[in-house]
Structure formats: structure tokens, C-alpha cells
Design a protein around this motif. Structure first.
Motif, PDB file in Angstrom:
ATOM      1  N   HIS B 116     -47.719  18.489 -66.588  1.00 14.98           N
ATOM      2  CA  HIS B 116     -47.047  17.927 -65.288  1.00 14.98           C
ATOM      3  C   HIS B 116     -47.565  17.217 -64.210  1.00 14.98           C
ATOM      4  O   HIS B 116     -46.923  16.760 -63.541  1.00 14.98           O
ATOM      5  CB  HIS B 116     -46.226  19.270 -65.027  1.00 14.98           C
ATOM      6  CG  HIS B 116     -47.055  20.424 -64.370  1.00 14.98           C
ATOM      7  ND1 HIS B 116     -48.078  20.969 -64.865  1.00 14.98           N
ATOM      8  CD2 HIS B 116     -47.289  20.473 -62.966  1.00 14.98           C
ATOM      9  CE1 HIS B 116     -48.686  21.595 -63.832  1.00 14.98           C
ATOM     10  NE2 HIS B 116     -48.042  21.556 -62.881  1.00 14.98           N
ATOM     11  N   LYS B 117     -48.827  17.369 -64.279  1.00 14.58           N
ATOM     12  CA  LYS B 117     -49.822  17.044 -62.978  1.00 14.58           C
ATOM     13  C   LYS B 117     -49.356  15.503 -62.612  1.00 14.58           C
ATOM     14  O   LYS B 117     -49.483  14.944 -61.511  1.00 14.58           O
ATOM     15  CB  LYS B 117     -51.001  17.174 -63.200  1.00 14.58           C
ATOM     16  CG  LYS B 117     -51.410  18.519 -63.333  1.00 14.58           C
ATOM     17  CD  LYS B 117     -51.691  19.323 -62.050  1.00 14.58           C
ATOM     18  CE  LYS B 117     -52.287  20.728 -62.189  1.00 14.58           C
ATOM     19  NZ  LYS B 117     -52.545  21.409 -60.956  1.00 14.58           N
ATOM     20  N   GLY B 143     -59.354  20.146 -65.338  1.00 12.47           N
ATOM     21  CA  GLY B 143     -59.259  18.778 -65.734  1.00 12.47           C
ATOM     22  C   GLY B 143     -57.905  18.256 -65.863  1.00 12.47           C
ATOM     23  O   GLY B 143     -58.008  16.884 -65.903  1.00 12.47           O
ATOM     24  N   GLN B 144     -56.723  18.683 -65.915  1.00 13.08           N
ATOM     25  CA  GLN B 144     -55.399  18.419 -65.959  1.00 13.08           C
ATOM     26  C   GLN B 144     -55.312  17.282 -64.662  1.00 13.08           C
ATOM     27  O   GLN B 144     -54.664  16.176 -64.986  1.00 13.08           O
ATOM     28  CB  GLN B 144     -54.414  19.396 -66.204  1.00 13.08           C
ATOM     29  CG  GLN B 144     -54.549  19.983 -67.126  1.00 13.08           C
ATOM     30  CD  GLN B 144     -53.625  21.202 -67.346  1.00 13.08           C
ATOM     31  OE1 GLN B 144     -52.900  21.575 -66.382  1.00 13.08           O
ATOM     32  NE2 GLN B 144     -53.216  21.513 -68.618  1.00 13.08           N
ATOM     33  N   TRP B 145     -55.612  17.723 -63.506  1.00  8.95           N
ATOM     34  CA  TRP B 145     -55.108  17.020 -62.407  1.00  8.95           C
ATOM     35  C   TRP B 145     -55.916  15.715 -62.312  1.00  8.95           C
ATOM     36  O   TRP B 145     -55.635  14.687 -62.088  1.00  8.95           O
ATOM     37  CB  TRP B 145     -55.435  17.747 -61.044  1.00  8.95           C
ATOM     38  CG  TRP B 145     -55.295  17.043 -59.862  1.00  8.95           C
ATOM     39  CD1 TRP B 145     -56.263  16.945 -58.923  1.00  8.95           C
ATOM     40  CD2 TRP B 145     -54.316  16.201 -59.328  1.00  8.95           C
ATOM     41  NE1 TRP B 145     -56.224  15.920 -57.885  1.00  8.95           N
ATOM     42  CE2 TRP B 145     -54.566  15.618 -58.243  1.00  8.95           C
ATOM     43  CE3 TRP B 145     -53.022  16.159 -59.909  1.00  8.95           C
ATOM     44  CZ2 TRP B 145     -53.922  14.825 -57.566  1.00  8.95           C
ATOM     45  CZ3 TRP B 145     -52.170  15.326 -58.976  1.00  8.95           C
ATOM     46  CH2 TRP B 145     -52.643  14.682 -57.785  1.00  8.95           C
ATOM     47  N   GLY B 146     -57.306  15.788 -62.485  1.00  6.37           N
ATOM     48  CA  GLY B 146     -58.357  14.687 -62.761  1.00  6.37           C
ATOM     49  C   GLY B 146     -57.934  13.628 -63.505  1.00  6.37           C
ATOM     50  O   GLY B 146     -57.869  12.299 -63.213  1.00  6.37           O
ATOM     51  N   THR B 147     -57.347  13.864 -64.665  1.00  2.00           N
ATOM     52  CA  THR B 147     -56.927  13.119 -65.778  1.00  2.00           C
ATOM     53  C   THR B 147     -55.595  12.447 -65.214  1.00  2.00           C
ATOM     54  O   THR B 147     -55.720  11.270 -65.466  1.00  2.00           O
ATOM     55  CB  THR B 147     -56.558  13.898 -66.972  1.00  2.00           C
ATOM     56  OG1 THR B 147     -57.783  14.777 -67.302  1.00  2.00           O
ATOM     57  CG2 THR B 147     -56.473  12.801 -68.330  1.00  2.00           C
ATOM     58  N   PHE B 174     -64.763  15.882 -72.918  1.00  2.00           N
ATOM     59  CA  PHE B 174     -63.622  14.950 -73.430  1.00  2.00           C
ATOM     60  C   PHE B 174     -62.853  14.763 -72.355  1.00  2.00           C
ATOM     61  O   PHE B 174     -62.150  13.592 -72.220  1.00  2.00           O
ATOM     62  CB  PHE B 174     -63.161  15.334 -74.821  1.00  2.00           C
ATOM     63  CG  PHE B 174     -63.982  15.473 -75.945  1.00  2.00           C
ATOM     64  CD1 PHE B 174     -65.199  14.660 -75.898  1.00  2.00           C
ATOM     65  CD2 PHE B 174     -63.605  16.292 -77.064  1.00  2.00           C
ATOM     66  CE1 PHE B 174     -66.138  14.794 -76.958  1.00  2.00           C
ATOM     67  CE2 PHE B 174     -64.736  16.071 -78.094  1.00  2.00           C
ATOM     68  CZ  PHE B 174     -65.724  15.548 -77.961  1.00  2.00           C
ATOM     69  N   ARG B 175     -62.565  15.726 -71.438  1.00  3.66           N
ATOM     70  CA  ARG B 175     -61.727  15.514 -70.106  1.00  3.66           C
ATOM     71  C   ARG B 175     -62.129  14.359 -69.344  1.00  3.66           C
ATOM     72  O   ARG B 175     -61.709  13.434 -68.883  1.00  3.66           O
ATOM     73  CB  ARG B 175     -61.285  16.884 -69.541  1.00  3.66           C
ATOM     74  CG  ARG B 175     -60.378  17.784 -69.922  1.00  3.66           C
ATOM     75  CD  ARG B 175     -59.108  17.070 -69.254  1.00  3.66           C
ATOM     76  NE  ARG B 175     -58.284  18.187 -69.649  1.00  3.66           N
ATOM     77  CZ  ARG B 175     -56.908  17.551 -69.675  1.00  3.66           C
ATOM     78  NH1 ARG B 175     -56.297  16.519 -69.383  1.00  3.66           N
ATOM     79  NH2 ARG B 175     -55.961  18.444 -69.924  1.00  3.66           N
ATOM     80  N   GLY B 421     -52.790  21.943 -75.111  1.00  2.17           N
ATOM     81  CA  GLY B 421     -53.936  22.877 -75.267  1.00  2.17           C
ATOM     82  C   GLY B 421     -55.109  21.751 -75.750  1.00  2.17           C
ATOM     83  O   GLY B 421     -56.332  22.507 -76.147  1.00  2.17           O
ATOM     84  N   TYR B 422     -54.937  20.625 -75.934  1.00  2.00           N
ATOM     85  CA  TYR B 422     -55.861  19.810 -76.767  1.00  2.00           C
ATOM     86  C   TYR B 422     -57.245  19.816 -76.128  1.00  2.00           C
ATOM     87  O   TYR B 422     -58.261  19.667 -76.871  1.00  2.00           O
ATOM     88  CB  TYR B 422     -55.342  18.242 -76.847  1.00  2.00           C
ATOM     89  CG  TYR B 422     -54.177  18.005 -77.274  1.00  2.00           C
ATOM     90  CD1 TYR B 422     -53.875  18.420 -78.699  1.00  2.00           C
ATOM     91  CD2 TYR B 422     -53.019  17.429 -76.784  1.00  2.00           C
ATOM     92  CE1 TYR B 422     -52.504  18.000 -79.384  1.00  2.00           C
ATOM     93  CE2 TYR B 422     -51.843  16.933 -77.275  1.00  2.00           C
ATOM     94  CZ  TYR B 422     -51.771  17.427 -78.674  1.00  2.00           C
ATOM     95  OH  TYR B 422     -50.596  17.194 -79.081  1.00  2.00           O
ATOM     96  N   PHE B 423     -57.196  20.216 -74.868  1.00  2.00           N
ATOM     97  CA  PHE B 423     -58.649  20.087 -74.255  1.00  2.00           C
ATOM     98  C   PHE B 423     -58.978  21.316 -73.859  1.00  2.00           C
ATOM     99  O   PHE B 423     -60.052  21.465 -73.107  1.00  2.00           O
ATOM    100  CB  PHE B 423     -58.485  19.198 -72.983  1.00  2.00           C
ATOM    101  CG  PHE B 423     -58.395  17.620 -73.159  1.00  2.00           C
ATOM    102  CD1 PHE B 423     -59.436  17.139 -73.700  1.00  2.00           C
ATOM    103  CD2 PHE B 423     -57.099  17.095 -73.096  1.00  2.00           C
ATOM    104  CE1 PHE B 423     -59.358  15.518 -73.907  1.00  2.00           C
ATOM    105  CE2 PHE B 423     -56.942  15.644 -73.386  1.00  2.00           C
ATOM    106  CZ  PHE B 423     -58.138  15.123 -74.062  1.00  2.00           C
ATOM    107  N   ASP B 424     -58.326  22.353 -74.723  1.00  2.00           N
ATOM    108  CA  ASP B 424     -58.906  23.987 -74.353  1.00  2.00           C
ATOM    109  C   ASP B 424     -59.292  24.739 -75.743  1.00  2.00           C
ATOM    110  O   ASP B 424     -59.280  25.744 -75.767  1.00  2.00           O
ATOM    111  CB  ASP B 424     -57.671  24.433 -73.823  1.00  2.00           C
ATOM    112  CG  ASP B 424     -57.443  23.916 -72.366  1.00  2.00           C
ATOM    113  OD1 ASP B 424     -58.107  24.430 -71.534  1.00  2.00           O
ATOM    114  OD2 ASP B 424     -56.553  23.295 -72.347  1.00  2.00           O
TER     115      ASP B 424
END
Lengths: 457, 457
Positions: B116-117, B143-147, B174-175, B421-424
Motif C-alpha cells: 500500500h505504500k 524496503g516497501q516504502w523505499g521501493t 533484491f529490494r 511476501g516476495y521479498f521476505d
């Protein structure tokens, strides 16, 4: 016709989703050549295929006449969890390119497997379950198919054994982890678990594996275990059949707004995505009801349509699968290690091969660095980070849109965006660091690989 | 009311998408406490904030009375690339649980940033561009927000400098690569680039970084460069304002089918997702038009609502940001390294903090291994692999659905599925391998962290 404002994303209602898959062969006057038994060189019978494949899937594989196969309710119910997939009008891309072309793409990446592969995985898992099997085996290269099959098997409570090409196993630990999260067993291939794996490891202890080898291992495993069958994520006619949900949904969405594409573009590895996308359009073309320019896009490093031969070949390195007549580089062909992502299979689906042989579609091959340039451009403009495979189609769509800019033609371009690049960041990283290379096999290399072709009269 | 068959996924038409964000403060009788200048301890003025934040965003941050802020067309145009987000009826989950409860979730993961970021990132980038800035700085943890911000800045051609908490930078290459693909500069924090980074490194050379520290570095960088401002992905009121598109879309979709949720559940780190989801419902609750049970779910390892204090605190470790009155563990609090994913901020958005203090919502804390159990269960049943953050909400939704199974109550449960959760997968891998631990701070540890609270009368 296009009076109504086309939305950014056209979503069908659930009630508009396909209720049947479309078997393109029913509309082909000259059918694709049959699968052959590698020992007798006679057409494979359902009985001969039954130790390897699920019974219902064999029927779908061999049936050239039934135009529609009803999609069972259990599969449609699963489809409803992630389908209909959006058909996107690429307004931002058009604007950025300054093209008069109208660009649409069917986006199949909005599910956890990240690609269109789930469309066939759930069908194959369903028929395995219906047959009362314990589990299935398969191979995976880039990992999209293995992930999709793991999800499908988890849904139907089937055991799932995945042989993952060793270099991908090592480079994509997160793909592997998604499969494990869904309960699959993932083994790097070649492995010591199978006779074919042990043989290859004895001869080439340092091999990083190949798709053809992983297929051989998965087939051997399936036939040696009670209650198991082998399933495959591309190349086969049954897979292309399931993937026609892509094209049927796309056509329904376009028809709602009275849009007719002039050009349909898809990336092509084994051919299931391309075949699924173009099927209903090609059907109209075969019946003489409409015409479309259809373009298959493949990597320069694995150019089965553009530089292969149309001949019977083994589907796997171990030479235990049936022979298929297809455009092929030879089952011994392995793309350079510098090749990223999927689209690395040596052959092409027999239906598409026959259509290509008849001149009903075109093919182009593209260099990897050009593909990643287009991928990055698209990601920045349209927001979606594409899989390297999908970016092959993007690249040619952009080229064609730029041609329209020159000529002023307002063509309608449709392409398939098969998946996301979340698990390809190692390759994107190489591109970002400027250390990605291109590779094109020499004629000599191709000639060498063709020596592995069987002799079939 | 619910006579019509509810589809698996409710998609709004583009014409039904929100045209304004909703400022919940306008309906609050007792407003949240103002931000204070850390030096004077007086309410921050727009002038004082302007070296750090964009002008329009400051207005949104400070405005307690305007109920609706129109969403500029440029932002709505970007929203249309990935929104409306689907509201999903969790039929498969309900069936698997055997619950009479009806479960819905708003899925915000269908975009390349994976969460949602992006809803706030694009708004903040837009206002920065409108102000004629060169670029923005920010921090990112999971890393969600940065992406999301990288994507937004790329769209508006703004420079983007991201300070990424060092342990995430190392664990999530990868993030980082996605951000680079969108053209952002990513620096591990603490770094030698800023005075606060150098100071922390001198004192703690082996630190793996914290969100509070990365914020301090980003703020210092923004204020030391010409044409730059700092932007933040959570905690602030402006962010919660932008995230109200989640709740408004959800409410519109539910209203179309005459559905009223009994219970609304969201994970809570800084609070922007939870606040965005509940805003229009809480508005009705504040106006006495309807009642809903609202539950914030946080990790046991970072329990700001359930075990924090309601007090003025620093927003960052470097103590250079304004003071905010919020539920907080103290700006010196750093969750155990065993803590996975986001939801690791020491405080909670001031609006949500005030609502919680007024008893208008509940909070629960959940252990990490339980969260991953629910995440895996959900992935297998509903097909979507959730982010660990989102899985906090899933866990409590499942608990509540199972309570309904016991009591026979047919409650309607709504929760927010904020991302994928792809990056987790590193964390999922630990869970799959059975080596994931739980951590709950002792009372003594919490008391120690609270010593970093400023003294404000």
C-alpha cells in the motif's frame, strides 16, 4: 467503434470468465504432426503415454478435433481467486513514446506464482487428483512453473516433487523458498536421485544443469513411484489448451469495447503463453474471419523459431520422452550461462511450430541487453516491473509503436505481459551494474547441437 | 441485504474511485496533540517545518478541520495504473476454517512495490515536483516504502535518495535492486555520509542500524542539499491521509453489496495502513452513525500500543525531528534482530494514538512464529503469499473467525492485506526450516528504552 472511454484496466465480471478452453487444432486444416514413440517411431497411443501422464491430460494432448473442453467447476473456482486478469491500456507508455498506436497488454502477473503458469498448473493438479494420484513430479528452470505447480498441488493436497535446474536453484533461493512454503520438495538437477541424473553427473560433474536434463529426471521419478505422474509447464498441447484462458479473456475484453488488434505479440519459450494468447485470434484467422499480424519473440541466445529446424526431436536430454515435430535447436542445445530467465527450451510447441511453418505467424529474436533496456523503461513508465521473459514482447511492442510514430499509423498493438520480475533481480542487478552480456550462438554451434536430432523418416 | 451473490473479488469501476482523501481529524471532537518543536516545546509552525517537508504536505499535516482534500488529477492518473485494489471475499479461507463468519480483505499488494505504500509515495512525489524540487530523501526498513518512493520519483523524474537500515540492506539485496532499477540511490544506514551516521558509527561500529537512525540521516541530508526535502512513509498524519484511499474504496465496494463489517482488523507499525483502512468507518463511528469493532495488531517484539506509553517522543533516534504525542516505546527502542519484516517503529501515528487513548479501538500483539503459521496457512488456502506485516492482521482475523465457529455468530470480518511476501523469503525460509524464534521484551527492557523519552510538561 471506440466511442466509449477505454479504462486503464479492463476487468471482466466473473460471469464473463471463460467456461471452456479452446483447442486451436480443431480449426487447423493441416494438423500438427503426432507425437512419436522414440523406439517404434509410430504415433504414441494413450496407453503408451499413461505411465507418464494423467489420463485426462493425455486425452487433451491427443485430441485434434474437439474445439472446446469445458473447464471443470473446481478449476474455475480456483481461477476466480486470481482471474480474470486485467487487460491494461498502456496510456502512459503511449504518451511517453509519443506514438499514435494504441497499446494493450494482458497482465498475467497478479498472482503469487507471478506468471501465467498457474493457469495450467491448477488444471494439471486437478486431473491428477481426480485420477486418485498421490503426487506429481516436474522440472523448473527459471522457477515460475515450479512455483505455480507448488501452489496448485497445495490447493488439492497433492505431493509435489520439483527438479530445479541447478544454476537456478543456486541463483534463486527465494523461488525455492516459495515452493517450500507451499509444501513442495525441491531438488537441484542433475541429482543423484535418478539414474539419468547420476549418469550426467558422472560424465559432467561440474554441469549447472539444463531444462532437458531436469525433465528426464522428473519423468524417471514419476514412472518409478507408485501413484505419481509427470506434469510439464509448457511445450505440450495440453498446456497451450489451458493457457487459452488468456486469449479468450483478452478477446472478450476487447470485444466489449469493439477493439480489434492489428498486431499480437508474445514472448515464446516453449510457446504456451504465446499459444494461449493468440489462440482465439488465430482461430478467426484460420477460419478466414479476420486477419492479425502475429509475432513470436524469442531470445537471440535460444532462437528455436528463427534459427532452428522443423523436425522431429526429443523433448528431453535423456531421450525418454516422446518425439515431437517442432522447430528445434536439438535437445543437446544449452543456452549460454549468460542467458537470464526462462525462454531457454530447445524446442517449440508443435501447434505453434506448424502454424509458423504455414506462414501464419512471424518470429523475431532479440538481444538480452535490449530486452532489459525495454524492461526498465516499461517498469518506470507503466509501473510494473516485468519478468525478463515478458520483456521480450514489450521490446517488440515498443519497436512497433515507434514505427507507427514514424508512419503515423494508428495501429492497435496487443501483447502478453506474462509475469513479474520479482525473482529476477539478480539479472536486473547485472543490467544495473552494466555487466550484462549478450550471446548469440554461431552457425557452427547450432550445427553441432543439431547433431543430437534423431533420424526420423 | 446480501441477496446478490458476492463475487470473489469486488473491483470498483474507475469512475467509482475516490476523488478526495478523508481527513479523520475533522470528525474528532478531541483532536490529536500537536507536533512540538523539540527545542522550544511549542507547537511546530508551517515555517518551522518547511526546511524539512514539502509545503503542501505541511498543510495536510497540520490541518485538523478540512474533512476532504481533493486528489489532484496527476495522482489519480497514477492511481489508475494499479488501483482500484480488489476487495476479496475469502471464500476458500471461510470454507477451510469451517466458520460461519464472512471474511473480506482489501488487497494492496497488486503493484510492483508490493504494498500500500505506493498510495502515499506518489502523492508525496507529486507535491515535491509541484514545488519545483530536485529530489527527496527518505529511510526504509523492510524496503516497501523505499521501493514505492523509487517508483513514484521515477514517474515524476525526481531524484530519490534512500537510507536503508543496514541489516535490511544486506538481507534484502533484491529490494535494493528494484529501487536501483527505478533509478534511486540506496545507502546502507548508518553511513559516513551524514554527521549523525558518523556519530552513531563511532559509538557503535557494529550496529546493524535502525529505522530511527535512518530517518535522522535522511532528514540531515535533505536539509543540507539545495532543492531537497524529506519524505516519510508512515507515522505522519499526511501519510495516513493519503492512505484513506484504501478505506474509501473498501467502503464503496462494501456499500455496493449492502455489506456492513462488524470487525475491522489491520496490522500496525507506524499506523498508516491501519489508519487508511479504518478512516471512513471510524468517521461514521465518531459521528455516531454506526459502530465497528476495530483491532490494531502489532508484533510482540515491538508493542507500542499494547505496552508503550502515551507521551511526547522523538520521531527519530537523532532527535532532530519534531516531537509527537503518541504511544511509544521510546525512540531508543530497537526490536531484537530476530524480528522479521516491518512493523518495527517505536511509535504510532498521533491520530490513531489519540483514538486508542479514547477507547475507540483495541490493540493486540502477536508472536512472530504464530504470524508465520497463519501466513503459510493463508498462502496455501487463498493463494496469495502475504507479507509478514500483513500476516499479523490475517492471524487475528483467523482467530476471530474461529471464535465465530464456536459461538455460531455470522460476523462480517474485514482485514487489510497490505502486501506480498516476495521479498521476505529469507524469513519464510527460517520459518520453513523451523529456526524462527520469538522475542518479547521484558518490562525492564521497556523501562530502559523509555528513559530516552524527552521531558515535556
Amino acid at each position: 467503434m471506440q466511442t466509449e472511454k477505454i479504462p486503464y484496466k479492463i476487468y471482466l465480471e466473473e460471469s464473463e470468465m471463460p467456461t471452456a478452453w479452446y483447442n486451436l487444432r480443431a480449426d487447423m486444416e493441416k494438423k500438427p504432426a503426432p507425437l512419436l514413440n522414440p523406439e517404434t517411431l509410430k504415433p504414441m497411443t494413450a496407453e503408451e503415454l499413461s505411465p507418464v501422464f494423467c489420463d485426462e491430460l493425455i486425452k487433451q494432448e491427443l485430441d485434434e478435433d474437439t474445439a472446446y473442453f469445458e473447464i471443470p467447476e473446481e478449476i474455475r473456482s480456483f481461477y476466480r481467486m486470481y482471474r480474470p486478469a486485467p487487460l491494461v491500456r498502456a496510456y502512459c507508455l503511449e504518451e511517453k513514446l509519443g506514438t499514435p498506436a494504441k497499446i494493450y497488454y494482458k497482465f498475467e502477473g497478479n498472482n503469487t506464482s507471478g506468471s501465467h503458469k498457474l493457469n495450467s498448473a491448477i488444471a494439471q493438479a486437478y486431473y491428477a487428483k481426480k485420477q486418485g494420484l498421490t503426487g506429481v513430479t516436474t522440472e523448473t528452470g527459471a522457477g515460475q512453473w515450479g512455483t505455480a505447480l507448488s501452489m496448485a498441488c497445495s490447493y488439492f493436497d497433492l505431493d509435489c516433487k520439483v527438479y530445479m535446474v541447478k544454476c537456478s536453484y543456486e541463483q534463486k533461493p527465494f523461488r525455492r523458498e516459495v515452493m517450500r512454503t507451499y509444501g513442495a520438495t525441491v531438488t537441484p538437477s542433475p541429482s543423484m536421485e535418478t539414474a539419468v541424473g547420476r549418469k550426467i553427473l558422472a560424465e559432467h560433474p561440474d554441469t549447472t544443469g539444463s531444462l532437458g536434463c531436469a525433465i528426464s529426471e522428473a519423468v524417471e521419478k514419476a514412472t518409478s513411484l507408485e501413484g505419481y505422474r509427470y506434469v510439464l509447464g509448457s511445450v505440450l498441447n495440453q498446456v497451450m489448451l489451458h493457457q487459452t484462458v488468456i486469449g479468450i479473456e483478452t478477446k472478450t475484453a476487447l470485444d466489449k469495447y469493439g477493439i480489434k488488434p492489428d498486431m499480437i505479440i508474445g514472448c515464446a519459450g516453449g510457446g504456451s503463453n504465446l499459444g494461449g494468447l493468440i489462440a482465439p485470434f488465430m482461430g478467426k484467422k484460420l477460419r478466414g474471419e479476420a486477419d492479425y499480424q502475429i509475432i513470436a519473440v524469442e531470445p537471440c541466445s535460444c532462437p528455436s523459431l528463427t534459427r532452428g529446424v522443423y523436425a522431429y526431436d526429443y523433448c528431453d536430454t535423456g531421450m525418454i520422452c516422446p518425439l515431437a515435430k517442432m522447430y528445434t535447436l536439438g535437445s543437446g542445445y544449452i543456452p549460454s550461462p549468460s542467458h537470464s530467465g526462462g525462454l531457454r527450451y530447445h524446442g517449440m510447441n508443435p501447434i505453434l511450430s506448424e502454424l509458423y511453418a504455414q506462414g501464419l505467424m512471424e518470429a523475431r529474436s532479440v538481444e538480452q541487453t535490449k530486452v532489459f533496456e525495454s524492461a526498465q523503461f516499461f517498469a518506470r513508465v507503466e509501473g510494473t516491473l516485468p519478468a525478463p521473459e515478458s520483456a521480450h514482447a514489450i521490446h517488440v511492442a515498443i519497436e512497433e509503436a515507434l514505427k507507427c510514430k514514424e508512419t503515423g499509423e494508428e495501429k492497435t498493438i496487443l501483447f502478453g505481459l506474462t509475469g513479474t520480475g520479482y525473482f529476477d533481480m539478480l539479472s536486473y542487478g547485472k543490467f544495473n551494474d552494466g555487466v550484462m552480456g549478450d550471446y548469440m550462438p554461431t552457425d557452427e554451434e547450432l550445427a553441432e547441437a543439431q547433431k543430437t536430432l534423431p533420424k526420423v523418416e
